[in-house]
Write a protein that holds these residues in place. Structure first.
Motif, PDB file in Angstrom:
ATOM      1  N   ARG A 298       3.803  12.681  -5.917  1.00  0.00           N
ATOM      2  CA  ARG A 298       3.077  11.510  -6.409  1.00  0.00           C
ATOM      3  C   ARG A 298       3.428  10.278  -5.596  1.00  0.00           C
ATOM      4  NH1 ARG A 298       4.449  13.347 -11.636  1.00  0.00           N
ATOM      5  NH2 ARG A 298       6.036  11.727 -11.742  1.00  0.00           N
ATOM      6  N   SER A 299       4.701  10.124  -5.261  1.00  0.00           N
ATOM      7  CA  SER A 299       5.138   8.981  -4.473  1.00  0.00           C
ATOM      8  C   SER A 299       4.492   9.006  -3.085  1.00  0.00           C
ATOM      9  CB  SER A 299       6.664   8.994  -4.339  1.00  0.00           C
ATOM     10  OG  SER A 299       7.091   7.933  -3.525  1.00  0.00           O
ATOM     11  N   ALA A 300       4.458  10.167  -2.460  1.00  0.00           N
ATOM     12  CA  ALA A 300       3.832  10.295  -1.138  1.00  0.00           C
ATOM     13  C   ALA A 300       2.338   9.991  -1.225  1.00  0.00           C
ATOM     14  CB  ALA A 300       4.065  11.696  -0.578  1.00  0.00           C
ATOM     15  N   TRP A 301       1.671  10.447  -2.297  1.00  0.00           N
ATOM     16  CA  TRP A 301       0.246  10.174  -2.476  1.00  0.00           C
ATOM     17  C   TRP A 301       0.013   8.677  -2.625  1.00  0.00           C
ATOM     18  CZ3 TRP A 301      -2.771   7.891  -6.214  1.00  0.00           C
ATOM     19  CH2 TRP A 301      -4.132   8.074  -6.080  1.00  0.00           C
ATOM     20  N   LEU A 302       0.863   8.007  -3.398  1.00  0.00           N
ATOM     21  CA  LEU A 302       0.716   6.565  -3.574  1.00  0.00           C
ATOM     22  C   LEU A 302       0.924   5.829  -2.255  1.00  0.00           C
ATOM     23  CD1 LEU A 302       2.507   6.013  -6.989  1.00  0.00           C
ATOM     24  CD2 LEU A 302       0.062   5.823  -6.524  1.00  0.00           C
ATOM     25  N   ASP A 303       1.906   6.273  -1.470  1.00  0.00           N
ATOM     26  CA  ASP A 303       2.136   5.652  -0.162  1.00  0.00           C
ATOM     27  C   ASP A 303       0.910   5.804   0.725  1.00  0.00           C
ATOM     28  OD1 ASP A 303       4.686   4.952  -0.937  1.00  0.00           O
ATOM     29  OD2 ASP A 303       5.677   6.578   0.180  1.00  0.00           O
TER      30      ASP A 303
ATOM     31  N   SER B 244      -2.179   6.288  -0.238  1.00  0.00           N
ATOM     32  CA  SER B 244      -3.270   5.501  -0.813  1.00  0.00           C
ATOM     33  C   SER B 244      -3.122   4.033  -0.442  1.00  0.00           C
ATOM     34  CB  SER B 244      -3.301   5.638  -2.335  1.00  0.00           C
ATOM     35  OG  SER B 244      -3.550   6.960  -2.698  1.00  0.00           O
ATOM     36  N   GLU B 245      -1.901   3.535  -0.510  1.00  0.00           N
ATOM     37  CA  GLU B 245      -1.647   2.140  -0.171  1.00  0.00           C
ATOM     38  C   GLU B 245      -1.948   1.892   1.306  1.00  0.00           C
ATOM     39  OE1 GLU B 245       2.237  -0.666   0.093  1.00  0.00           O
ATOM     40  OE2 GLU B 245       1.961   0.447  -1.781  1.00  0.00           O
ATOM     41  N   GLU B 246      -1.526   2.813   2.163  1.00  0.00           N
ATOM     42  CA  GLU B 246      -1.811   2.685   3.597  1.00  0.00           C
ATOM     43  C   GLU B 246      -3.316   2.689   3.851  1.00  0.00           C
ATOM     44  OE1 GLU B 246       0.298   5.789   5.615  1.00  0.00           O
ATOM     45  OE2 GLU B 246       2.220   5.121   4.805  1.00  0.00           O
ATOM     46  N   ALA B 247      -4.044   3.560   3.176  1.00  0.00           N
ATOM     47  CA  ALA B 247      -5.501   3.631   3.348  1.00  0.00           C
ATOM     48  C   ALA B 247      -6.156   2.346   2.869  1.00  0.00           C
ATOM     49  CB  ALA B 247      -6.069   4.832   2.599  1.00  0.00           C
ATOM     50  N   ALA B 248      -5.691   1.792   1.774  1.00  0.00           N
ATOM     51  CA  ALA B 248      -6.259   0.534   1.263  1.00  0.00           C
ATOM     52  C   ALA B 248      -6.003  -0.602   2.229  1.00  0.00           C
ATOM     53  CB  ALA B 248      -5.668   0.212  -0.114  1.00  0.00           C
ATOM     54  N   LYS B 249      -4.813  -0.671   2.787  1.00  0.00           N
ATOM     55  CA  LYS B 249      -4.506  -1.721   3.763  1.00  0.00           C
ATOM     56  C   LYS B 249      -5.367  -1.572   5.009  1.00  0.00           C
ATOM     57  CE  LYS B 249       0.270  -2.551   2.361  1.00  0.00           C
ATOM     58  NZ  LYS B 249       1.681  -2.399   2.730  1.00  0.00           N
ATOM     59  N   ALA B 250      -5.537  -0.348   5.483  1.00  0.00           N
ATOM     60  CA  ALA B 250      -6.379  -0.112   6.658  1.00  0.00           C
ATOM     61  C   ALA B 250      -7.821  -0.520   6.366  1.00  0.00           C
ATOM     62  CB  ALA B 250      -6.314   1.354   7.072  1.00  0.00           C
ATOM     63  N   TRP B 251      -8.337  -0.184   5.179  1.00  0.00           N
ATOM     64  CA  TRP B 251      -9.701  -0.553   4.824  1.00  0.00           C
ATOM     65  C   TRP B 251      -9.846  -2.063   4.783  1.00  0.00           C
ATOM     66  CZ3 TRP B 251     -12.232  -3.356   1.137  1.00  0.00           C
ATOM     67  CH2 TRP B 251     -13.607  -3.168   1.060  1.00  0.00           C
ATOM     68  N   MET B 252      -8.843  -2.765   4.241  1.00  0.00           N
ATOM     69  CA  MET B 252      -8.908  -4.221   4.164  1.00  0.00           C
ATOM     70  C   MET B 252      -8.867  -4.846   5.563  1.00  0.00           C
ATOM     71  SD  MET B 252      -6.577  -4.875   0.790  1.00  0.00           S
ATOM     72  CE  MET B 252      -6.819  -6.639   0.741  1.00  0.00           C
ATOM     73  N   ARG B 253      -8.103  -4.264   6.487  1.00  0.00           N
ATOM     74  CA  ARG B 253      -8.100  -4.777   7.871  1.00  0.00           C
ATOM     75  C   ARG B 253      -9.456  -4.577   8.530  1.00  0.00           C
ATOM     76  NH1 ARG B 253      -3.006  -2.344   7.900  1.00  0.00           N
ATOM     77  NH2 ARG B 253      -3.836  -0.487   8.909  1.00  0.00           N
ATOM     78  N   GLU B 254     -10.093  -3.460   8.246  1.00  0.00           N
ATOM     79  CA  GLU B 254     -11.379  -3.141   8.860  1.00  0.00           C
ATOM     80  C   GLU B 254     -12.539  -3.873   8.194  1.00  0.00           C
ATOM     81  OE1 GLU B 254     -11.587   1.093   8.608  1.00  0.00           O
ATOM     82  OE2 GLU B 254      -9.852   1.375   9.929  1.00  0.00           O
ATOM     83  N   ASN B 255     -12.338  -4.334   6.986  1.00  0.00           N
ATOM     84  CA  ASN B 255     -13.404  -4.987   6.223  1.00  0.00           C
ATOM     85  C   ASN B 255     -12.943  -6.339   5.690  1.00  0.00           C
ATOM     86  OD1 ASN B 255     -15.466  -2.660   6.014  1.00  0.00           O
ATOM     87  ND2 ASN B 255     -13.532  -1.723   5.407  1.00  0.00           N
ATOM     88  N   PRO B 256     -12.635  -7.268   6.606  1.00  0.00           N
ATOM     89  CA  PRO B 256     -12.163  -8.576   6.136  1.00  0.00           C
ATOM     90  C   PRO B 256     -13.302  -9.354   5.453  1.00  0.00           C
ATOM     91  CG  PRO B 256     -12.477  -8.621   8.500  1.00  0.00           C
ATOM     92  CD  PRO B 256     -12.740  -7.211   8.048  1.00  0.00           C
ATOM     93  N   TYR B 257     -12.931 -10.240   4.561  1.00  0.00           N
ATOM     94  CA  TYR B 257     -13.940 -11.055   3.867  1.00  0.00           C
ATOM     95  C   TYR B 257     -14.134 -12.364   4.570  1.00  0.00           C
ATOM     96  CZ  TYR B 257     -13.855  -7.727   0.088  1.00  0.00           C
ATOM     97  OH  TYR B 257     -13.969  -6.588  -0.652  1.00  0.00           O
TER      98      TYR B 257
END
Length: 71
Positions: A51-56, A58-71
């Motif tokens: 679960r901890s690895a999955w959360l890590d 997920s967090e990395e994917a969210a950060k990458a998405w936010m870098r690629e999709n800035p507001y």
């Protein structure tokens, strides 16, 4: 559930607090016999790590998405 043979019970008693190591004479596969409560704790620990690895990830994917999709 399979019952322990007298031979296995003797091995468990002789092992004390240590796990009992077994080997299949035909396949040479090896096994470790531990008490069920220890096995359950190992499963819970492995599940928590997963679960901890999955959360890590997920967090990395969210950060990458936010870098690629800035507001």
């Amino acid at each position: 559930m399979t019952n322990l043979t007298p031979e296995l019970l003797r091995a468990i008693r002789e092992a004390g607090d240590e796990p009992v190591r077994l080997e299949d004479p035909d396949s040479r596969d090896r096994y470790v016999l531990i008490p069920a409560d220890q096995y359950d704790r190992l499963l819970a620990l492995a599940d928590a790590r997963e679960r901890s690895a999955w959360l890590d990830r997920s967090e990395e994917a969210a950060k990458a998405w936010m870098r690629e999709n800035p507001y």
